[in-house]
Design a protein around this motif. Structure first.
Motif, PDB file in Angstrom:
ATOM      1  N   GLY A  41       0.860  -1.194   0.035  1.00 38.09           N
ATOM      2  CA  GLY A  41      -0.009   0.071  -0.041  1.00 38.09           C
ATOM      3  C   GLY A  41       0.849   1.221   0.117  1.00 38.09           C
ATOM      4  O   GLY A  41       0.563   2.219  -0.632  1.00 38.09           O
ATOM      5  N   GLY A  42       1.993   1.265   0.624  1.00 38.79           N
ATOM      6  CA  GLY A  42       2.904   2.447   0.670  1.00 38.79           C
ATOM      7  C   GLY A  42       3.273   2.836  -0.682  1.00 38.79           C
ATOM      8  O   GLY A  42       3.525   4.167  -1.104  1.00 38.79           O
ATOM      9  N   ILE A  43       3.905   1.711  -1.307  1.00 40.75           N
ATOM     10  CA  ILE A  43       4.343   2.072  -2.619  1.00 40.75           C
ATOM     11  C   ILE A  43       3.395   2.466  -3.727  1.00 40.75           C
ATOM     12  O   ILE A  43       3.452   3.117  -4.506  1.00 40.75           O
ATOM     13  N   LEU A  44       2.062   1.750  -3.691  1.00 42.09           N
ATOM     14  CA  LEU A  44       1.016   2.265  -4.401  1.00 42.09           C
ATOM     15  C   LEU A  44       0.485   3.665  -4.185  1.00 42.09           C
ATOM     16  O   LEU A  44       0.268   4.460  -5.071  1.00 42.09           O
ATOM     17  N   GLY A  45       0.416   4.199  -2.898  1.00 36.25           N
ATOM     18  CA  GLY A  45       0.010   5.318  -2.437  1.00 36.25           C
ATOM     19  C   GLY A  45       1.117   6.391  -2.936  1.00 36.25           C
ATOM     20  O   GLY A  45       0.787   7.739  -3.440  1.00 36.25           O
ATOM     21  N   GLY A  46       2.249   5.954  -2.603  1.00 37.94           N
ATOM     22  CA  GLY A  46       3.281   7.256  -3.159  1.00 37.94           C
ATOM     23  C   GLY A  46       3.565   7.231  -4.555  1.00 37.94           C
ATOM     24  O   GLY A  46       4.158   8.166  -5.015  1.00 37.94           O
ATOM     25  N   ALA A  47       3.055   6.364  -5.294  1.00 32.17           N
ATOM     26  CA  ALA A  47       3.125   6.775  -6.891  1.00 32.17           C
ATOM     27  C   ALA A  47       2.029   7.457  -7.505  1.00 32.17           C
ATOM     28  O   ALA A  47       2.052   7.532  -8.951  1.00 32.17           O
ATOM     29  N   SER A  48       1.406   8.194  -6.741  1.00 24.15           N
ATOM     30  CA  SER A  48       0.724   9.372  -7.198  1.00 24.15           C
ATOM     31  C   SER A  48       1.583  10.660  -7.767  1.00 24.15           C
ATOM     32  O   SER A  48       2.796  10.647  -7.286  1.00 24.15           O
ATOM     33  N   ALA A  49       0.835  11.156  -8.769  1.00 23.48           N
ATOM     34  CA  ALA A  49       1.582  12.204  -9.364  1.00 23.48           C
ATOM     35  C   ALA A  49       1.128  13.392  -8.450  1.00 23.48           C
ATOM     36  O   ALA A  49       0.046  14.150  -8.232  1.00 23.48           O
ATOM     37  N   TRP A  61      -2.505  16.074 -18.117  1.00 23.47           N
ATOM     38  CA  TRP A  61      -1.252  15.418 -17.833  1.00 23.47           C
ATOM     39  C   TRP A  61      -1.100  14.050 -18.006  1.00 23.47           C
ATOM     40  O   TRP A  61      -2.089  13.269 -17.913  1.00 23.47           O
ATOM     41  N   ALA A  62      -0.071  13.401 -18.601  1.00 27.70           N
ATOM     42  CA  ALA A  62      -0.072  12.041 -19.081  1.00 27.70           C
ATOM     43  C   ALA A  62       1.579  11.831 -18.747  1.00 27.70           C
ATOM     44  O   ALA A  62       2.470  12.635 -19.218  1.00 27.70           O
ATOM     45  N   GLY A  63       1.947  10.883 -18.161  1.00 32.14           N
ATOM     46  CA  GLY A  63       3.405  10.339 -17.871  1.00 32.14           C
ATOM     47  C   GLY A  63       3.685   9.094 -16.952  1.00 32.14           C
ATOM     48  O   GLY A  63       2.626   8.168 -16.912  1.00 32.14           O
ATOM     49  N   VAL A  64       4.785   8.972 -16.486  1.00 33.55           N
ATOM     50  CA  VAL A  64       5.181   7.785 -15.904  1.00 33.55           C
ATOM     51  C   VAL A  64       5.286   8.458 -14.240  1.00 33.55           C
ATOM     52  O   VAL A  64       6.068   9.342 -13.951  1.00 33.55           O
ATOM     53  N   VAL A  65       4.734   7.707 -13.503  1.00 33.55           N
ATOM     54  CA  VAL A  65       4.855   7.996 -12.025  1.00 33.55           C
ATOM     55  C   VAL A  65       5.357   6.745 -11.114  1.00 33.55           C
ATOM     56  O   VAL A  65       5.199   5.394 -11.832  1.00 33.55           O
ATOM     57  N   GLY A  66       6.418   6.657 -10.207  1.00 34.63           N
ATOM     58  CA  GLY A  66       6.839   5.791  -9.498  1.00 34.63           C
ATOM     59  C   GLY A  66       7.208   6.045  -7.932  1.00 34.63           C
ATOM     60  O   GLY A  66       7.310   7.178  -7.668  1.00 34.63           O
ATOM     61  N   SER A  67       7.237   4.882  -7.296  1.00 30.54           N
ATOM     62  CA  SER A  67       7.650   5.012  -5.770  1.00 30.54           C
ATOM     63  C   SER A  67       8.590   4.110  -5.425  1.00 30.54           C
ATOM     64  O   SER A  67       8.203   2.863  -5.847  1.00 30.54           O
ATOM     65  N   LEU A  89       7.313   0.322  -7.727  1.00 30.47           N
ATOM     66  CA  LEU A  89       6.305   0.214  -8.763  1.00 30.47           C
ATOM     67  C   LEU A  89       6.210   1.513  -9.679  1.00 30.47           C
ATOM     68  O   LEU A  89       6.270   2.741  -9.164  1.00 30.47           O
ATOM     69  N   PRO A  90       6.392   1.228 -11.008  1.00 29.50           N
ATOM     70  CA  PRO A  90       6.264   2.406 -11.899  1.00 29.50           C
ATOM     71  C   PRO A  90       4.523   2.197 -12.267  1.00 29.50           C
ATOM     72  O   PRO A  90       4.227   1.124 -12.574  1.00 29.50           O
ATOM     73  N   MET A  91       4.108   3.178 -12.742  1.00 30.57           N
ATOM     74  CA  MET A  91       2.658   3.288 -13.379  1.00 30.57           C
ATOM     75  C   MET A  91       2.565   4.406 -14.401  1.00 30.57           C
ATOM     76  O   MET A  91       3.190   5.385 -14.097  1.00 30.57           O
ATOM     77  N   ILE A  92       1.954   4.028 -15.497  1.00 29.29           N
ATOM     78  CA  ILE A  92       1.325   5.028 -16.281  1.00 29.29           C
ATOM     79  C   ILE A  92       0.148   5.804 -15.831  1.00 29.29           C
ATOM     80  O   ILE A  92      -0.752   5.167 -15.158  1.00 29.29           O
ATOM     81  N   GLU A  93       0.315   7.004 -15.789  1.00 35.10           N
ATOM     82  CA  GLU A  93      -0.826   7.870 -15.299  1.00 35.10           C
ATOM     83  C   GLU A  93      -1.380   9.051 -16.165  1.00 35.10           C
ATOM     84  O   GLU A  93      -0.466   9.686 -16.721  1.00 35.10           O
ATOM     85  N   VAL A  94      -2.687   9.317 -16.205  1.00 33.71           N
ATOM     86  CA  VAL A  94      -3.264  10.093 -17.088  1.00 33.71           C
ATOM     87  C   VAL A  94      -4.338  10.883 -16.289  1.00 33.71           C
ATOM     88  O   VAL A  94      -4.947  10.363 -15.579  1.00 33.71           O
ATOM     89  N   ASP A 233       9.818   9.234  -4.539  1.00 36.12           N
ATOM     90  CA  ASP A 233       8.920   9.302  -5.668  1.00 36.12           C
ATOM     91  C   ASP A 233       9.323  10.165  -6.669  1.00 36.12           C
ATOM     92  O   ASP A 233      10.015  11.030  -6.671  1.00 36.12           O
ATOM     93  N   LEU A 234       8.771   9.596  -7.700  1.00 35.80           N
ATOM     94  CA  LEU A 234       9.244  10.299  -8.998  1.00 35.80           C
ATOM     95  C   LEU A 234       8.065  10.412  -9.896  1.00 35.80           C
ATOM     96  O   LEU A 234       6.908   9.594  -9.995  1.00 35.80           O
ATOM     97  N   GLY A 235       8.184  11.361 -11.039  1.00 32.36           N
ATOM     98  CA  GLY A 235       7.247  11.567 -11.874  1.00 32.36           C
ATOM     99  C   GLY A 235       7.875  12.186 -13.145  1.00 32.36           C
ATOM    100  O   GLY A 235       8.659  13.084 -13.227  1.00 32.36           O
ATOM    101  N   LEU A 236       7.600  11.848 -14.522  1.00 36.11           N
ATOM    102  CA  LEU A 236       7.843  12.546 -15.807  1.00 36.11           C
ATOM    103  C   LEU A 236       6.953  12.521 -16.622  1.00 36.11           C
ATOM    104  O   LEU A 236       6.179  11.441 -16.937  1.00 36.11           O
ATOM    105  N   GLY A 237       6.379  13.485 -17.256  1.00 33.63           N
ATOM    106  CA  GLY A 237       5.369  13.475 -18.069  1.00 33.63           C
ATOM    107  C   GLY A 237       5.270  14.977 -18.908  1.00 33.63           C
ATOM    108  O   GLY A 237       5.965  15.898 -18.659  1.00 33.63           O
ATOM    109  N   VAL A 238       4.115  14.998 -19.550  1.00 36.67           N
ATOM    110  CA  VAL A 238       3.849  16.356 -20.468  1.00 36.67           C
ATOM    111  C   VAL A 238       2.450  16.838 -19.738  1.00 36.67           C
ATOM    112  O   VAL A 238       1.660  16.113 -19.123  1.00 36.67           O
ATOM    113  N   GLN A 239       2.392  18.140 -19.718  1.00 36.25           N
ATOM    114  CA  GLN A 239       1.262  18.649 -18.916  1.00 36.25           C
ATOM    115  C   GLN A 239       0.923  20.147 -19.761  1.00 36.25           C
ATOM    116  O   GLN A 239       1.810  20.925 -20.252  1.00 36.25           O
ATOM    117  N   PHE A 240      -0.403  20.125 -19.898  1.00 36.41           N
ATOM    118  CA  PHE A 240      -0.877  21.154 -20.840  1.00 36.41           C
ATOM    119  C   PHE A 240      -2.038  22.210 -19.891  1.00 36.41           C
ATOM    120  O   PHE A 240      -2.444  21.371 -19.194  1.00 36.41           O
TER     121      PHE A 240
END
Length: 240
Positions: A41-49, A61-67, A89-94, A233-240
């Protein structure tokens, strides 16, 4: 910066190898499901953008987030017996901005027999403008995921509160989160464990920055504490 970020994202992918979870088959017992659920649960919760600023309509917003967590909980013998040290865990997030400062978020990942699907809503309690840019943007969010693995299933829910200062290039953020995770043992484990389940609750705290090195590019990174264990925690994405 790009080289460092790429290395960290590779670390997330490497830490999320299926063999970190495959020892569930050999090590799962009714008494150690709860510590495993706490770490999961900790890594799932931490992987939010992480952002305290609502995307805003018609934002996107679209990108890769991870914890990544630096080590398993001392009572998590499932991950400890697998030899896992840092794991994540890394996850794709939109995310899509809607009217009334509401964002809809969808995210997930499929990695070597592990599938995570989920999403949720973020609400911007306060979104700054030009005249009050020195004040923090504040948001709350509710997210949930369903996890399917060949040896277990899990359901995770998280509540988050975030604050972000919308400065020109570097936007500091702070996040407080609370996770509730239920893990249920599936087939393939010891007969006395099949169907056993446990629920864990844990807190998260994170501090970091959202950097925009190029137009529409968002790079997020921060230090986090999950139920007393450090990570990032990390995130890399594009944002408009």
């Amino acid at each position: 910066m790009k080289t460092i970020l790429a290395a960290l994202l590779l670390l997330i992918a490497g830490a999320a190898r299926a063999d970190s979870f495959n020892d569930f088959q050999n090590s799962a017992r009714p008494g150690n499901l709860k510590p495993f659920a706490l770490d999961l649960g900790g890594i799932l919760g931490g992987a939010s953008a992480h952002t305290g600023r609502a995307i805003g309509m018609p934002g996107f917003w679209a990108g890769v987030v991870g914890s990544v967590q630096s080590r398993p909980d001392r009572d998590d013998m499932i991950l400890r017996n697998s030899g896992a040290q840092a794991f994540g865990l890394p996850m794709i997030e939109v995310g899509v901005g809607l009217p009334f400062k509401v964002d809809v978020i969808a995210r997930g990942v499929a990695l070597e027999g592990l599938t995570v699907l989920g999403g949720g809503l973020r609400y911007g309690l306060y979104r700054t403008d030009v005249v009050d840019t020195f004040l923090p943007n504040i948001s709350i969010s509710a997210l949930g995921e369903k996890v399917d693995h060949k040896y277990f299933t899990a359901a995770h829910g998280a509540l988050n509160a975030a604050a972000t200062w919308n400065l020109p290039l570097i936007k500091p953020y702070f996040v407080v989160g609370y996770d509730v995770t239920e893990v249920k043992a599936g087939s393939g484990v010891f007969p006395g464990v099949v169907g056993a389940k446990a629920t864990a609750r844990g807190s998260r705290f994170a501090a970091g920055a959202d950097v925009h090195p190029l137009p529409f590019i968002s790079v997020r990174g921060g230090y986090s504490i999950r139920h007393g264990i450090p990570g990032f925690d990390l995130g890399l994405g594009v944002q408009f």
